[in-house]
Design a protein around this motif. Sequence first.
Motif, PDB file in Angstrom:
ATOM      1  N   GLY A   1      -6.702   7.140  -2.756  1.00 46.26           N
ATOM      2  CA  GLY A   1      -6.123   8.120  -1.514  1.00 46.26           C
ATOM      3  C   GLY A   1      -7.166   7.851  -0.455  1.00 46.26           C
TER       4      GLY A   1
ATOM      5  N   GLY B   1       2.623   5.610  -6.981  1.00 48.64           N
ATOM      6  CA  GLY B   1       1.542   5.836  -7.986  1.00 48.64           C
ATOM      7  C   GLY B   1       1.517   4.761  -9.056  1.00 48.64           C
TER       8      GLY B   1
ATOM      9  N   ALA C   1      -5.022   2.857  -2.797  1.00 48.01           N
ATOM     10  CA  ALA C   1      -4.068   3.757  -3.034  1.00 48.01           C
ATOM     11  C   ALA C   1      -4.090   5.070  -3.927  1.00 48.01           C
ATOM     12  N   PHE C   2      -4.759   4.597  -4.962  1.00 45.28           N
ATOM     13  CA  PHE C   2      -4.845   5.793  -6.146  1.00 45.28           C
ATOM     14  C   PHE C   2      -5.948   6.465  -5.672  1.00 45.28           C
TER      15      PHE C   2
ATOM     16  N   SER D   1      -7.356   6.932   3.285  1.00 45.87           N
ATOM     17  CA  SER D   1      -6.729   7.393   4.338  1.00 45.87           C
ATOM     18  C   SER D   1      -5.833   6.077   4.874  1.00 45.87           C
ATOM     19  N   TRP D   2      -4.611   6.239   5.435  1.00 44.07           N
ATOM     20  CA  TRP D   2      -3.885   5.292   6.153  1.00 44.07           C
ATOM     21  C   TRP D   2      -4.708   4.637   7.412  1.00 44.07           C
TER      22      TRP D   2
ATOM     23  N   CYS E   1       2.299   1.999  -3.363  1.00 46.55           N
ATOM     24  CA  CYS E   1       1.341   2.236  -4.371  1.00 46.55           C
ATOM     25  C   CYS E   1       1.116   3.519  -3.998  1.00 46.55           C
ATOM     26  N   ARG E   2       0.968   4.000  -2.828  1.00 45.37           N
ATOM     27  CA  ARG E   2       0.755   5.693  -2.476  1.00 45.37           C
ATOM     28  C   ARG E   2       1.881   6.476  -2.855  1.00 45.37           C
ATOM     29  N   PHE E   3       2.850   5.870  -2.620  1.00 43.77           N
ATOM     30  CA  PHE E   3       4.162   6.899  -2.977  1.00 43.77           C
ATOM     31  C   PHE E   3       4.502   6.546  -4.517  1.00 43.77           C
TER      32      PHE E   3
ATOM     33  N   TYR F   1       0.841  -1.155  -0.039  1.00 41.23           N
ATOM     34  CA  TYR F   1      -0.025   0.089   0.066  1.00 41.23           C
ATOM     35  C   TYR F   1       0.892   1.300   0.030  1.00 41.23           C
ATOM     36  N   ALA F   2       2.029   0.979   0.843  1.00 40.55           N
ATOM     37  CA  ALA F   2       3.000   2.392   0.839  1.00 40.55           C
ATOM     38  C   ALA F   2       3.561   2.509  -0.647  1.00 40.55           C
TER      39      ALA F   2
END
Length: 196
Positions: free
Chosen positions: A122, A70, A119-120, A124-125, A66-68, A63-64
């Motif tokens: 957005g 993209g 992740a895309f 929340s964590w 994918c979040r960072f 997940y991290a």
Amino acid sequence: MEELAALGWLLLVVAFGAIVPVVPTGAAVSGAAALAFHEHPLTIGLVVAAGAAGAYAGDLVMYAMCRFGGEQLARRLRWLRDDEHLTGVKDRLKQKQVPVLLVSRLIPGGRVPVLLAAAFVGISWRTFVVANLPACALWSGVYATIGLAGGSIFPEPWQGVVAAVIVILIVNQTLTWFQKRRTRAGTTPSTSGASG
């Protein structure tokens, strides 16, 4: 001491498999549960915990990433293959975040698209961390139960492990086949309607 090492390896294998989705993590948990049934029945709860912890840690890393990273990173790592399916998952996540995250781990091939979409979109964590914990525990419990069934049917530990792995493969292939059929059936009417 030997049991702790085996549980540590199970955690690492499942965590690695959550990040690199070619490792059969469900089969690893089932096999470990079948083996535990024969050799150390009191450690079955620890097998479930190790499987859940590995799945959770791997999901957090993925997940991290994918979040960072993209969509570009997801494409480079070949996690993202079907844009149309991903769009549908994004829509479902916008409507019902927690239920979609909970169910995604139990559907073969469902976890990666949901993680990517989450992740895309957005999410929340906090939402992801809270929703993914019971999802990983439930997933590990289901696969351990399959392993226990295999371990209890056969007299030798290796037979239970093999049976559990075969059952996992058959269930996964069957569910994947049904999903593909349902997807094809669902897209056929819309395609004909669009052309008409």
